[in-house]
Design a protein around this motif. Structure first.
Motif, PDB file in Angstrom:
ATOM      1  N   GLY A   1      -4.832   1.585  -8.364  1.00 18.18           N
ATOM      2  CA  GLY A   1      -3.717   0.980  -7.210  1.00 18.18           C
ATOM      3  C   GLY A   1      -3.877  -0.332  -7.015  1.00 18.18           C
ATOM      4  N   VAL A   2      -4.583  -1.271  -7.911  1.00 21.81           N
ATOM      5  CA  VAL A   2      -4.417  -2.629  -7.738  1.00 21.81           C
ATOM      6  C   VAL A   2      -3.990  -3.126  -9.058  1.00 21.81           C
TER       7      VAL A   2
ATOM      8  N   GLU B   1      -4.563   7.538  -1.581  1.00 25.48           N
ATOM      9  CA  GLU B   1      -4.254   6.405  -1.864  1.00 25.48           C
ATOM     10  C   GLU B   1      -3.939   5.536  -2.882  1.00 25.48           C
TER      11      GLU B   1
ATOM     12  N   ARG C   1      -3.362   0.122  -3.461  1.00 23.69           N
ATOM     13  CA  ARG C   1      -4.408  -0.335  -2.505  1.00 23.69           C
ATOM     14  C   ARG C   1      -3.998  -1.799  -2.323  1.00 23.69           C
ATOM     15  N   GLY C   2      -2.967  -2.187  -2.340  1.00 15.73           N
ATOM     16  CA  GLY C   2      -2.778  -3.657  -1.860  1.00 15.73           C
ATOM     17  C   GLY C   2      -2.365  -4.440  -3.338  1.00 15.73           C
TER      18      GLY C   2
ATOM     19  N   SER D   1       3.522   2.415   2.484  1.00 13.66           N
ATOM     20  CA  SER D   1       2.874   2.682   3.740  1.00 13.66           C
ATOM     21  C   SER D   1       2.470   1.362   4.591  1.00 13.66           C
TER      22      SER D   1
ATOM     23  N   HIS E   1       1.168  -1.145   0.048  1.00 13.48           N
ATOM     24  CA  HIS E   1       0.007  -0.212   0.038  1.00 13.48           C
ATOM     25  C   HIS E   1       0.863   1.250  -0.024  1.00 13.48           C
ATOM     26  N   LYS E   2       0.444   2.206  -0.717  1.00 10.05           N
ATOM     27  CA  LYS E   2       1.201   3.566  -0.610  1.00 10.05           C
ATOM     28  C   LYS E   2       0.121   4.606  -0.681  1.00 10.05           C
ATOM     29  N   SER E   3       0.251   5.613   0.426  1.00  6.79           N
ATOM     30  CA  SER E   3      -0.670   6.683   0.197  1.00  6.79           C
ATOM     31  C   SER E   3       0.379   8.006   0.323  1.00  6.79           C
TER      32      SER E   3
END
Lengths: 218, 249
Positions: B219-220, B22, B25-26, B61, B15-17
């Motif tokens: 994000g995935v 974000e 997201r995984g 993150s 994860h990185k925000s």
């Protein structure tokens, strides 16, 4: 007395004043460079106390006139502490702190102006944070800073004339002294102006040469 | 080539925000030795952030990235050593403008691997020859064209003899006529068995060189597979609409 007679008569005193001006300027600028580097490092430190000290220092330097700083050091501090220092020492301290404050902002700006991609590229090759700072960031920051640093040097050389009011017989003061005796304001201020001009002009030539030498182009 | 090599990169729960945003997201993903993985997806999808987490230019993150089993952590004592094995090529080249082309290639080997100046130069010349720029050794980066800069940047990364190369949109800042020369160098690297992760918008190139294509969206990893699977028979609706947009252009 024609112009050339006046020049001939004034030259020894003006030269003497110029020498003091140059001494004051060069000693002050040497200290100012050190102060500027240390202060800029404090300003970029992770330590909030060091950053705060830098911010207060720069704010005071920028927020008050050089003349007030000079009077404060020569009369204010010495009076409070009951000590005496020479006008030359007080002038040097005032000019060093003043130019140091401005230079610290120039250095900080130069370092922060280096493309962040440079640090990333260096770190991605395995260079440590220290190696990255000294081998990649600082050399580029110096190039960015050169014009502004030279500008500050020019300003400080001329600011020595402001410091003359605490009783230093530098170039401007010498000019006033000669005028008081000869009433030849017009010619004497031209002579004084030309002498400052030549010093600054030589410095600018040197700076241009250095800039060319370290240019990023072939 | 198939992904039969040992696991080179192991990414788990990444994860990185950035502040409240974000970006990743995984993400779970393994990259094997010798594998060429192309990462595609819309801009802002997190492709570059994903890549930059692999060599820890961005700190996750949450989740972990391991290269050869070693945790990539900015505060780890050996992070500099670990990065030596992970070459990176940037969209904007990021050559060191105050150093000559040759010095760009020798600075890391001499500082990090304690290689002698002569030895590093010899390696540098070989690499410059390989990317077709042997005659530019003494030039300053600013005098090169974009394509030449990027080839130098690839050579600079290779000078550390990395086991893994990351490419962050290496042709996106280039004039169209210079894209080919850079892709040619990358193609030959892939052929030699270099492990590569490439974020790219060059779909033809991705199809041609990849062992595996990752489609990252929001994000995935929305879809992954061989180039044939992802490009010719995309399963995910978002992959389909993305490909429809980029391929018709």
């Amino acid at each position: 007395m024609d112009f050339f007679e006046l020049l001939k008569e004034s030259l020894p005193m003006l030269t003497q004043g110029l020498v003091l001006t140059l001494q004051l300027a060069f000693i002050s600028l040497a200290f100012a460079m050190v102060i500027g580097i240390v202060a800029s490092l404090m300003g970029m430190s992770k330590n909030p106390v060091l950053r705060a000290i830098n911010r207060v220092f720069v704010a005071i330097i920028r927020g008050t006139p050089l003349l007030v700083q000079g009077f404060f050091i020569y009369f204010g501090i010495t009076g409070l502490l009951g000590i005496r220092i020479s006008a030359f020492a007080a002038g040097t301290i005032a000019l060093s702190l003043n130019a140091g404050g401005y230079l610290s902002e120039i250095f900080r700006g130069g370092i922060q102006a280096v493309d962040p991609g440079q640090r990333e590229a260096a770190r991605s090759l395995g260079l440590s944070a220290r190696q990255t700072t000294w081998r990649i960031i600082i050399p580029q920051a110096i190039r960015i800073c050169i014009p502004s640093v030279v500008n500050q040097w020019c300003i400080t050389i001329k600011d020595t004339s402001i410091i003359s009011v605490i009783g230093l017989a530098e170039l401007t003061k010498m000019g006033q002294t000669i005028i008081a005796r000869t009433y030849r304001s017009f010619e004497v201020w031209i002579m004084v102006g030309i002498m400052y001009f030549i010093v600054i002009w030589l410095l600018t030539l040197l700076a241009r040469f250095v800039e060319k030498k370290v240019s990023l182009d072939d | 080539m198939t992904s039969t090599g040992a696991v080179k990169v192991e990414i788990r729960g990444l994860h990185k925000s950035f502040g409240k945003n974000e970006v990743l997201r995984g993400i779970d993903c393994d990259i094997h030795t010798g594998e060429v993985v192309c990462v595609i997806g819309p801009s802002g999808s997190g492709k570059s952030t994903f890549l930059r987490c692999i060599n820890c230019l961005e700190e996750p993150s949450a989740g972990t990235v391991r290269v050869d089993g070693n945790l990539m952590d900015e505060n780890a004592k050996n992070i500099d050593e670990l990065r030596e094995d992970v070459g990176m090529v940037f969209q904007h080249f990021n050559l060191f403008p105050h150093l000559s082309v040759m010095e760009n290639l020798t600075i890391a080997p001499t500082l990090r691997k304690k290689m002698s100046e002569d030895e590093a130069k010899q390696v540098g010349m070989e690499l410059l020859g390989r990317v077709g720029l042997a005659d530019k050794a003494d030039a300053k980066p600013n005098s090169l064209s974009g394509g030449q800069k990027q080839r130098v940047a690839i050579a600079r990364a290779l000078a550390m003899k990395p086991g893994l190369m990351l490419f962050d949109e290496p042709t996106s800042a280039l004039d169209p006529e210079m894209v080919g020369e850079v892709l040619d160098v990358m193609r030959s690297l892939a052929k030699e068995g270099m492990t590569m992760v490439i974020v790219t918008h060059e779909m033809g190139f991705a199809r041609q060189v990849s062992d595996r294509v990752l489609f990252i969206d929001q994000g995935v990893i929305a879809e992954e597979g061989t180039p044939a699977e992802v490009f010719d028979h995309p399963q995910n609706e978002r992959t389909k609409s993305f490909l429809a947009k980029v391929l018709e252009a």
